[in-house]
Design an enzyme around this catalytic site. Sequence first.
Site, PDB file in Angstrom:
ATOM      1  N   LYS A 178       0.840  -1.213   0.000  1.00  0.00           N
ATOM      2  CA  LYS A 178       0.000   0.000   0.000  1.00  0.00           C
ATOM      3  C   LYS A 178       0.874   1.262   0.000  1.00  0.00           C
ATOM      4  O   LYS A 178       0.559   2.246  -0.692  1.00  0.00           O
ATOM      5  CB  LYS A 178      -0.920  -0.041   1.227  1.00  0.00           C
ATOM      6  N   LYS A 247       1.090  11.424   5.211  1.00  0.00           N
ATOM      7  CA  LYS A 247       1.468  10.361   6.159  1.00  0.00           C
ATOM      8  C   LYS A 247       1.901   9.099   5.407  1.00  0.00           C
ATOM      9  O   LYS A 247       2.915   8.483   5.723  1.00  0.00           O
ATOM     10  CB  LYS A 247       0.266  10.081   7.068  1.00  0.00           C
TER      11      LYS A 247
HETATM   12  P1  NAD Z   1     -10.978   9.456   8.514  1.00  0.00           P
HETATM   13  O1  NAD Z   1     -10.138  10.443   9.227  1.00  0.00           O
HETATM   14  O2  NAD Z   1     -12.139   9.910   7.700  1.00  0.00           O
HETATM   15  O3  NAD Z   1     -11.516   8.344   9.556  1.00  0.00           O
HETATM   16  C1  NAD Z   1     -10.814   7.899  10.680  1.00  0.00           C
HETATM   17  C2  NAD Z   1     -11.819   7.625  11.793  1.00  0.00           C
HETATM   18  O4  NAD Z   1     -11.119   7.101  12.915  1.00  0.00           O
HETATM   19  C3  NAD Z   1     -12.546   8.905  12.268  1.00  0.00           C
HETATM   20  O5  NAD Z   1     -13.950   8.680  12.269  1.00  0.00           O
HETATM   21  C4  NAD Z   1     -12.007   9.131  13.676  1.00  0.00           C
HETATM   22  O6  NAD Z   1     -12.959   9.693  14.565  1.00  0.00           O
HETATM   23  C5  NAD Z   1     -11.661   7.692  14.078  1.00  0.00           C
HETATM   24  N1  NAD Z   1     -10.677   7.633  15.164  1.00  0.00           N
HETATM   25  C6  NAD Z   1      -9.509   8.294  15.262  1.00  0.00           C
HETATM   26  N2  NAD Z   1      -8.865   7.929  16.396  1.00  0.00           N
HETATM   27  C7  NAD Z   1      -9.649   7.017  17.012  1.00  0.00           C
HETATM   28  C8  NAD Z   1      -9.531   6.264  18.210  1.00  0.00           C
HETATM   29  N3  NAD Z   1      -8.485   6.407  19.032  1.00  0.00           N
HETATM   30  N4  NAD Z   1     -10.541   5.426  18.544  1.00  0.00           N
HETATM   31  C9  NAD Z   1     -11.624   5.279  17.746  1.00  0.00           C
HETATM   32  N5  NAD Z   1     -11.784   5.959  16.587  1.00  0.00           N
HETATM   33  C10 NAD Z   1     -10.814   6.814  16.233  1.00  0.00           C
HETATM   34  O7  NAD Z   1      -9.966   8.594   7.603  1.00  0.00           O
HETATM   35  P2  NAD Z   1     -10.306   7.673   6.331  1.00  0.00           P
HETATM   36  O8  NAD Z   1     -10.220   8.494   5.096  1.00  0.00           O
HETATM   37  O9  NAD Z   1     -11.510   6.852   6.620  1.00  0.00           O
HETATM   38  O10 NAD Z   1      -9.009   6.732   6.344  1.00  0.00           O
HETATM   39  C11 NAD Z   1      -8.830   5.671   7.273  1.00  0.00           C
HETATM   40  C12 NAD Z   1      -7.560   4.919   6.870  1.00  0.00           C
HETATM   41  O11 NAD Z   1      -7.697   4.430   5.540  1.00  0.00           O
HETATM   42  C13 NAD Z   1      -6.298   5.794   6.888  1.00  0.00           C
HETATM   43  O12 NAD Z   1      -5.208   5.007   7.323  1.00  0.00           O
HETATM   44  C14 NAD Z   1      -6.132   6.188   5.416  1.00  0.00           C
HETATM   45  O13 NAD Z   1      -4.780   6.459   5.108  1.00  0.00           O
HETATM   46  C15 NAD Z   1      -6.653   4.942   4.715  1.00  0.00           C
HETATM   47  N6  NAD Z   1      -7.233   5.145   3.372  1.00  0.00           N
HETATM   48  C16 NAD Z   1      -8.063   6.208   3.094  1.00  0.00           C
HETATM   49  C17 NAD Z   1      -8.600   6.323   1.801  1.00  0.00           C
HETATM   50  C18 NAD Z   1      -9.530   7.461   1.412  1.00  0.00           C
HETATM   51  O14 NAD Z   1      -9.775   7.642   0.201  1.00  0.00           O
HETATM   52  N7  NAD Z   1     -10.077   8.232   2.337  1.00  0.00           N
HETATM   53  C19 NAD Z   1      -8.309   5.370   0.818  1.00  0.00           C
HETATM   54  C20 NAD Z   1      -7.507   4.290   1.162  1.00  0.00           C
HETATM   55  C21 NAD Z   1      -6.971   4.179   2.437  1.00  0.00           C
END
Ligand code: NAD
Length: 301
Positions: A178, A247
């Site tokens: 990834k 990140k």
């Molecule tokens: P986001 O910030 O929208 O969601 C993260 C969630 O985690 C939030 O709802 C937040 O409140 C929650 N959170 C944070 N700390 C927490 C804790 N201690 N306990 C419980 N909940 C907690 O992020 P996202 O876009 O959904 O991405 C999530 C992961 O997937 C990341 O690692 C990102 O790099 C990866 N990712 C994102 C995408 C995208 O297009 N958005 C695509 C592929 C991968």
Amino acid sequence: MTNKISPPASIGFIGLGNMGYPMATRLANAGYKLIVSDLNSSVVAKFCEESGSTAAKSLQELGEVSDVVITMLPEGKVVRKVLMDESGVASGLKPGTILIDMSTCSPVDTRNLGDELSKAGFHLIDAPVSGGVVKAIDGSLAIMAGGESEVIERCIPLLENMGKVFKTGGPASGHAMKCMNNFLSAGSLAIASEAVILGTRFGLDPKTMVDILNSSTGKSNSTEHKFPAFILPRTFNSGFFIGLMAKDLRLAVDLAESEDASAELLHHISRLWDNAESELGFKADNTEIFSYLENHATKTE
Ligand code: NAD
């Protein structure tokens, strides 16, 4: 090891953000019994009301009742905290429980975390995803799964509700894959942006440029999808924060360092995204790298 993880198995799901929310929705719709947790209590309430799922009273309770626990959190430090803190998920798990980290995390940290969990009698699979919010909603993500092959096999019926599973090899190989994907994704988006900005300065029309790139050798996922959907209309709303992309590049730099590789292009691209994040803020959309580059397209002393 045989028994597959099929409905109505109990799935603990932690992290209902841009990606986690639609992914967890697909699991609930497929008949899995979900117990969920997120720092944002209103998003938990909304999810439980929409899907008929249960809100976890504590991470320990979530661990106790889950057959499998999925994390979809911003980064590895948060994943470690949620799983390994004194009253975290691991404190409640039944022996042999499977943990699937679908967040994008450092492969080096994942290796260590997997070893610790394995010594405690649990299985960790790293299964990060690619495809963004659109593919999370329609269940067509690319899922890069690293870990013990038989454990991944048991989880395939579960994972296939969210996308196509690619087995990448041993522990942490999914996270390594990834990081390399997002190095390419971030690099090609930045380079395509700079090309369109330069061409436009010379007098080319940006939409014409993108159409031509998409019939030419300069084509990429960025020119095919991100430019038409989010950049040319200047909506900048792909649902992936610039801070998360920055990140991911830092994770790729960590991987390069762990392999003693100079990786000059990676360092350059990572710095560019770090600077863009500092200027625009963590929650700017990743496609705003285009406007960042537009604003920095003039030579200064
Ligand atoms: P986001 O910030 O929208 O969601 C993260 C969630 O985690 C939030 O709802 C937040 O409140 C929650 N959170 C944070 N700390 C927490 C804790 N201690 N306990 C419980 N909940 C907690 O992020 P996202 O876009 O959904 O991405 C999530 C992961 O997937 C990341 O690692 C990102 O790099 C990866 N990712 C994102 C995408 C995208 O297009 N958005 C695509 C592929 C991968």
